[in-house]
Scaffold this motif. Structure first.
Motif, PDB file in Angstrom:
ATOM      1  N   LYS A   9       0.804  -1.224   0.000  1.00 45.34           N
ATOM      2  CA  LYS A   9       0.000   0.000   0.000  1.00 45.34           C
ATOM      3  C   LYS A   9       0.838   1.276   0.000  1.00 45.34           C
ATOM      4  CE  LYS A   9      -4.237  -1.622   2.197  1.00 45.34           C
ATOM      5  NZ  LYS A   9      -5.192  -1.301   3.269  1.00 45.34           N
ATOM      6  N   CYS A  10       2.137   1.147   0.291  1.00 47.62           N
ATOM      7  CA  CYS A  10       3.008   2.317   0.431  1.00 47.62           C
ATOM      8  C   CYS A  10       3.253   2.984  -0.919  1.00 47.62           C
ATOM      9  CB  CYS A  10       4.338   1.893   1.048  1.00 47.62           C
ATOM     10  SG  CYS A  10       5.497   3.255   1.272  1.00 47.62           S
ATOM     11  N   ILE A  11       3.120   4.315  -0.935  1.00 45.95           N
ATOM     12  CA  ILE A  11       3.399   5.091  -2.153  1.00 45.95           C
ATOM     13  C   ILE A  11       4.653   5.957  -1.989  1.00 45.95           C
ATOM     14  CG2 ILE A  11       1.014   5.087  -2.977  1.00 45.95           C
ATOM     15  CD1 ILE A  11       0.815   8.001  -1.847  1.00 45.95           C
ATOM     16  N   ALA A  12       5.398   5.717  -0.922  1.00 45.21           N
ATOM     17  CA  ALA A  12       6.666   6.413  -0.656  1.00 45.21           C
ATOM     18  C   ALA A  12       6.509   7.927  -0.581  1.00 45.21           C
ATOM     19  CB  ALA A  12       7.709   6.017  -1.699  1.00 45.21           C
ATOM     20  N   CYS A  13       5.467   8.384   0.083  1.00 44.74           N
ATOM     21  CA  CYS A  13       5.233   9.832   0.182  1.00 44.74           C
ATOM     22  C   CYS A  13       6.158  10.502   1.193  1.00 44.74           C
ATOM     23  CB  CYS A  13       3.779  10.126   0.517  1.00 44.74           C
ATOM     24  SG  CYS A  13       3.310   9.712   2.204  1.00 44.74           S
ATOM     25  N   GLY A  14       6.656   9.758   2.174  1.00 47.40           N
ATOM     26  CA  GLY A  14       7.616  10.304   3.123  1.00 47.40           C
ATOM     27  C   GLY A  14       7.057  10.841   4.420  1.00 47.40           C
ATOM     28  N   LEU A  15       5.747  10.873   4.589  1.00 46.30           N
ATOM     29  CA  LEU A  15       5.171  11.441   5.810  1.00 46.30           C
ATOM     30  C   LEU A  15       5.576  10.677   7.064  1.00 46.30           C
ATOM     31  CD1 LEU A  15       1.541  12.453   4.804  1.00 46.30           C
ATOM     32  CD2 LEU A  15       3.435  13.956   5.432  1.00 46.30           C
ATOM     33  N   CYS A  16       5.592   9.365   7.001  1.00 39.57           N
ATOM     34  CA  CYS A  16       5.872   8.591   8.207  1.00 39.57           C
ATOM     35  C   CYS A  16       7.265   8.888   8.749  1.00 39.57           C
ATOM     36  CB  CYS A  16       5.664   7.102   7.974  1.00 39.57           C
ATOM     37  SG  CYS A  16       6.634   6.397   6.648  1.00 39.57           S
ATOM     38  N   GLN A  17       8.246   8.961   7.882  1.00 34.71           N
ATOM     39  CA  GLN A  17       9.606   9.259   8.335  1.00 34.71           C
ATOM     40  C   GLN A  17       9.729  10.707   8.814  1.00 34.71           C
ATOM     41  OE1 GLN A  17      12.871   9.160   5.546  1.00 34.71           O
ATOM     42  NE2 GLN A  17      14.155   8.164   7.067  1.00 34.71           N
ATOM     43  N   THR A  18       8.932  11.579   8.258  1.00 33.51           N
ATOM     44  CA  THR A  18       8.921  12.972   8.706  1.00 33.51           C
ATOM     45  C   THR A  18       8.447  13.079  10.151  1.00 33.51           C
ATOM     46  OG1 THR A  18       8.483  13.754   6.464  1.00 33.51           O
ATOM     47  CG2 THR A  18       7.931  15.261   8.254  1.00 33.51           C
ATOM     48  N   TYR A  19       7.455  12.266  10.508  1.00 32.49           N
ATOM     49  CA  TYR A  19       6.888  12.331  11.855  1.00 32.49           C
ATOM     50  C   TYR A  19       7.606  11.457  12.874  1.00 32.49           C
ATOM     51  CZ  TYR A  19       2.896  14.798   9.869  1.00 32.49           C
ATOM     52  OH  TYR A  19       2.088  15.708   9.243  1.00 32.49           O
ATOM     53  N   SER A  20       8.161  10.328  12.465  1.00 30.78           N
ATOM     54  CA  SER A  20       8.736   9.392  13.429  1.00 30.78           C
ATOM     55  C   SER A  20      10.037   8.768  12.924  1.00 30.78           C
ATOM     56  CB  SER A  20       7.735   8.279  13.726  1.00 30.78           C
ATOM     57  OG  SER A  20       8.308   7.319  14.587  1.00 30.78           O
ATOM     58  N   PRO A  21      11.064   8.765  13.766  1.00 34.42           N
ATOM     59  CA  PRO A  21      12.348   8.199  13.365  1.00 34.42           C
ATOM     60  C   PRO A  21      12.379   6.674  13.285  1.00 34.42           C
ATOM     61  CG  PRO A  21      12.458   8.928  15.634  1.00 34.42           C
ATOM     62  CD  PRO A  21      11.116   9.370  15.090  1.00 34.42           C
ATOM     63  N   ASP A  28      13.965   1.226  -2.963  1.00 34.91           N
ATOM     64  CA  ASP A  28      12.883   1.527  -3.894  1.00 34.91           C
ATOM     65  C   ASP A  28      11.869   2.526  -3.332  1.00 34.91           C
ATOM     66  OD1 ASP A  28      11.602  -0.053  -2.004  1.00 34.91           O
ATOM     67  OD2 ASP A  28      10.935  -1.576  -3.430  1.00 34.91           O
ATOM     68  N   GLY A  29      12.131   3.036  -2.126  1.00 37.58           N
ATOM     69  CA  GLY A  29      11.267   4.059  -1.540  1.00 37.58           C
ATOM     70  C   GLY A  29      10.156   3.538  -0.662  1.00 37.58           C
ATOM     71  N   ILE A  30      10.010   2.231  -0.553  1.00 36.20           N
ATOM     72  CA  ILE A  30       8.939   1.652   0.256  1.00 36.20           C
ATOM     73  C   ILE A  30       9.346   1.664   1.732  1.00 36.20           C
ATOM     74  CG2 ILE A  30       7.526  -0.426   0.639  1.00 36.20           C
ATOM     75  CD1 ILE A  30       7.014   1.123  -2.031  1.00 36.20           C
ATOM     76  N   VAL A  31       8.402   2.009   2.581  1.00 34.90           N
ATOM     77  CA  VAL A  31       8.658   2.154   4.012  1.00 34.90           C
ATOM     78  C   VAL A  31       9.124   0.839   4.640  1.00 34.90           C
ATOM     79  CG1 VAL A  31       6.268   1.679   4.744  1.00 34.90           C
ATOM     80  CG2 VAL A  31       7.741   3.132   6.143  1.00 34.90           C
ATOM     81  N   LYS A  32       9.985   0.994   5.652  1.00 39.69           N
ATOM     82  CA  LYS A  32      10.418  -0.128   6.480  1.00 39.69           C
ATOM     83  C   LYS A  32      10.649   0.400   7.883  1.00 39.69           C
ATOM     84  CE  LYS A  32      15.415   0.196   5.884  1.00 39.69           C
ATOM     85  NZ  LYS A  32      16.624  -0.553   5.606  1.00 39.69           N
ATOM     86  N   ILE A  33      10.772  -0.498   8.827  1.00 38.80           N
ATOM     87  CA  ILE A  33      11.120  -0.123  10.194  1.00 38.80           C
ATOM     88  C   ILE A  33      12.634  -0.033  10.247  1.00 38.80           C
ATOM     89  CG2 ILE A  33      11.076  -0.855  12.595  1.00 38.80           C
ATOM     90  CD1 ILE A  33       8.310  -2.121  11.934  1.00 38.80           C
ATOM     91  N   SER A  34      13.151   1.089  10.692  1.00 36.96           N
ATOM     92  CA  SER A  34      14.580   1.357  10.594  1.00 36.96           C
ATOM     93  C   SER A  34      15.444   0.398  11.399  1.00 36.96           C
ATOM     94  CB  SER A  34      14.886   2.799  10.973  1.00 36.96           C
ATOM     95  OG  SER A  34      14.457   3.068  12.269  1.00 36.96           O
ATOM     96  N   SER A  35      14.937  -0.123  12.486  1.00 34.89           N
ATOM     97  CA  SER A  35      15.743  -0.979  13.356  1.00 34.89           C
ATOM     98  C   SER A  35      15.548  -2.474  13.117  1.00 34.89           C
ATOM     99  CB  SER A  35      15.421  -0.668  14.808  1.00 34.89           C
ATOM    100  OG  SER A  35      14.064  -0.981  15.079  1.00 34.89           O
ATOM    101  N   SER A  36      14.791  -2.839  12.076  1.00 38.57           N
ATOM    102  CA  SER A  36      14.428  -4.246  11.904  1.00 38.57           C
ATOM    103  C   SER A  36      14.084  -4.564  10.456  1.00 38.57           C
ATOM    104  CB  SER A  36      13.216  -4.534  12.789  1.00 38.57           C
ATOM    105  OG  SER A  36      12.699  -5.805  12.558  1.00 38.57           O
ATOM    106  N   ASP A  37      14.151  -5.845  10.121  1.00 34.27           N
ATOM    107  CA  ASP A  37      13.686  -6.290   8.811  1.00 34.27           C
ATOM    108  C   ASP A  37      12.232  -6.743   8.869  1.00 34.27           C
ATOM    109  OD1 ASP A  37      16.060  -5.808   7.463  1.00 34.27           O
ATOM    110  OD2 ASP A  37      16.889  -7.775   7.995  1.00 34.27           O
ATOM    111  N   SER A  38      11.667  -6.705  10.041  1.00 32.23           N
ATOM    112  CA  SER A  38      10.281  -7.121  10.246  1.00 32.23           C
ATOM    113  C   SER A  38       9.324  -6.040   9.761  1.00 32.23           C
ATOM    114  CB  SER A  38      10.049  -7.377  11.734  1.00 32.23           C
ATOM    115  OG  SER A  38       8.703  -7.656  12.002  1.00 32.23           O
TER     116      SER A  38
END
Length: 65
Positions: A9-21, A28-38
């Protein structure tokens, strides 16, 4: 609380990273959790930044359970 990512569902808009580290992006721009591969992470219910990031996702690629 558990944050989950639905990568399809991710469109790589960037809002999530803007709000939370806790969020980052694959090459490819798709969101992930920075501390995990989960695609899931337990968060504190007081983590207002992450909750705002989830609520702000325009495609609902992020969920909280």
């Amino acid at each position: 609380m558990k944050v989950s990512i639905i990568p399809e569902k991710c469109i790589a808009c960037g809002l999530c990273q803007t709000y939370s580290p806790i969020f980052d992006y694959h090459d490819d721009g798709i969101v992930k959790i920075s501390s995990s591969d989960s695609h899931q992470l337990e968060i504190d219910s007081q983590d207002k930044d992450t909750i705002l990031a989830v609520k702000s996702c325009p495609t609902k690629a992020l969920t909280i359970q």
